[in-house]
Design a protein around this motif. Sequence first.
Motif, mmCIF file in Angstrom:
data_model
loop_
_atom_site.group_PDB
_atom_site.id
_atom_site.type_symbol
_atom_site.label_atom_id
_atom_site.label_comp_id
_atom_site.label_asym_id
_atom_site.label_seq_id
_atom_site.Cartn_x
_atom_site.Cartn_y
_atom_site.Cartn_z
ATOM 1 N N GLY A 349 0.823 -1.214 0.000
ATOM 2 C CA GLY A 349 0.000 0.000 0.000
ATOM 3 C C GLY A 349 0.854 1.260 0.000
ATOM 4 N N ARG A 352 2.325 1.841 -3.373
ATOM 5 C CA ARG A 352 1.331 2.409 -4.293
ATOM 6 C C ARG A 352 1.284 3.932 -4.153
ATOM 7 N N ARG A 376 -7.006 -8.701 -5.079
ATOM 8 C CA ARG A 376 -6.671 -7.321 -4.701
ATOM 9 C C ARG A 376 -5.171 -7.046 -4.824
ATOM 10 N N ASN A 377 -4.356 -8.039 -4.530
ATOM 11 C CA ASN A 377 -2.904 -7.858 -4.610
ATOM 12 C C ASN A 377 -2.449 -7.663 -6.056
ATOM 13 N N MET A 380 -3.481 -4.168 -7.109
ATOM 14 C CA MET A 380 -2.602 -3.156 -6.513
ATOM 15 C C MET A 380 -1.309 -3.025 -7.311
#
Length: 545
Positions: A349, A352, A376-377, A380
Amino acid sequence: MILGVYMANISSLIASIASCVSIFKCRALHCKVVKTMSYRHGFIGDQLVGCYLRLGHEVCAEKLFDEMPERDLVSWNSLISGFSGRGHLGKCLKGLSKMMRSDEVKVVNALINWYGKAGDLSSSCKLFEELSVKNVVSWNTMIVVYLQNGLAEEGLGCFNVSRRVGNKADQAAFLAVLRVCEDIGAVKVAQGIHGMILCCGFNANMCITTALLDLYAKLGRLEDSSKVFLEITSPDSMAWTAMLAAYATHGYGRDAIKHFELMVDHYGISPDHVTFTHLLSACSHSGLVEEGKHYFETMLERYRVEPRLDHYSCMVDLMGRSGFLQEAYGLIKEMPMEPSSGVWGALLGACRVYGDTKLGKEAAERLFELEPCDGRNYIMLANIYSASGQWKDASRVRNLMKQKGLVRASGCSYIEHGNKIHKFVVGDWSHPESEKIQKKLKEIRKKMKNELGYKSRTEFVLHDVDEDVKEEMINQHSEKIAMAFGLLVISPMEPIIIRKNLRICGDCHETAKAISLMEERRLIIRDSKRFHHFSEGSCSCRDYW
């Protein structure tokens, strides 16, 4: 001392029964139980029944079972499974029939619960409907079953019918319906249940009041959570921790620290690992780096709380939030245990936000190993590549998702108005007031451009398409539609509260800040990560989420 010896005797007997291979020893142990304790202590009676059956002495097992003064579902299971293990189908069926006759309601309630947990809702409903006598446990079980199977509104209906037929709500009923309110996301329903709790005299019940303050916090009503907490005469550690969690989720780090200090120093309540998880999370969500480091360093030496994975995850998030990515990475390397997906997820996160593709790739690859089926990974990492213009790498990651059959959840936003939860999706024209909503959206965009010189943040559209297409896509995000609807229908005296199932995008975040400034409105948006409180042109998250 006496209690300790007694409990040791029970443990010793249980171990002896479990390892017993002789019928003579089993009978000797049986005699000792009869002389010194009850069959219910440690479920010793049930275990003796199982032991007799395991040794092939069905007559002794049945005789003991009939002598037991209290028999529950565990007891019947011990008998029936024992018969089953020895191939006595007839005795299994006879035992099942006898069980049904002896305590039908209790057994059926257990079966309703069992089918519900297994996802067989139709069987649970059928058993419930066929019950000639439904007690309060039957109704409570059905509420939970509906909730477990994604039918919270049916669970609420079940609670209402239960009260109409004369059942008085007990602690279990209120705890179940508060969970239902959380799932539905309706503040007015929660307020109605709160009123029932007061009328029924459960406002002094610590479990219920703690669940209530937690519910208000999750619905965006932090002030109501605080009010419930202050009305508790002598809050226990769970209530204190629940209030601390509320401050943390809403990003009120300073309030969380004051709350913690008051809890520990003034009231002398010892914090546990859960308390520190929420405290460190509060520091992280508020960018309180030094404070977070202080509590992480002192939690063991001062409070004797060993740091766990959750605490390391909070610290990685805390340092990553402030741009100290290498320091966060170094902490991961120094951890005394294997990093979890939460730890690597916190680092990903941060990568990002700060555009660190190299470190982001490593964090993502570790996550792919730990959670190969969590889309989700992949999203991302693809977004990190897209934001830096590495479209081929982004496309490669998305193709990998497709190969694995992973699908990204569609974004949707929810807002409460008029005793109803209104749901919006991207480009939504299905609402009866769609024309008014879209007109309001255009007014907002024009006002932002003229008054603030704002240009759409199309860099948050992570697709390789033309700028005008990007702008059209980003202007129709579900949270923007929900914001416009809120401006039309929610009183200026009330905050506009929106829930979103995914992380809020940067352009929508900037739009909410602008609305709070231009329209002088409070907006509270809960995305998949946290609450964002928008007021006077700024957000409680300090633009990091």
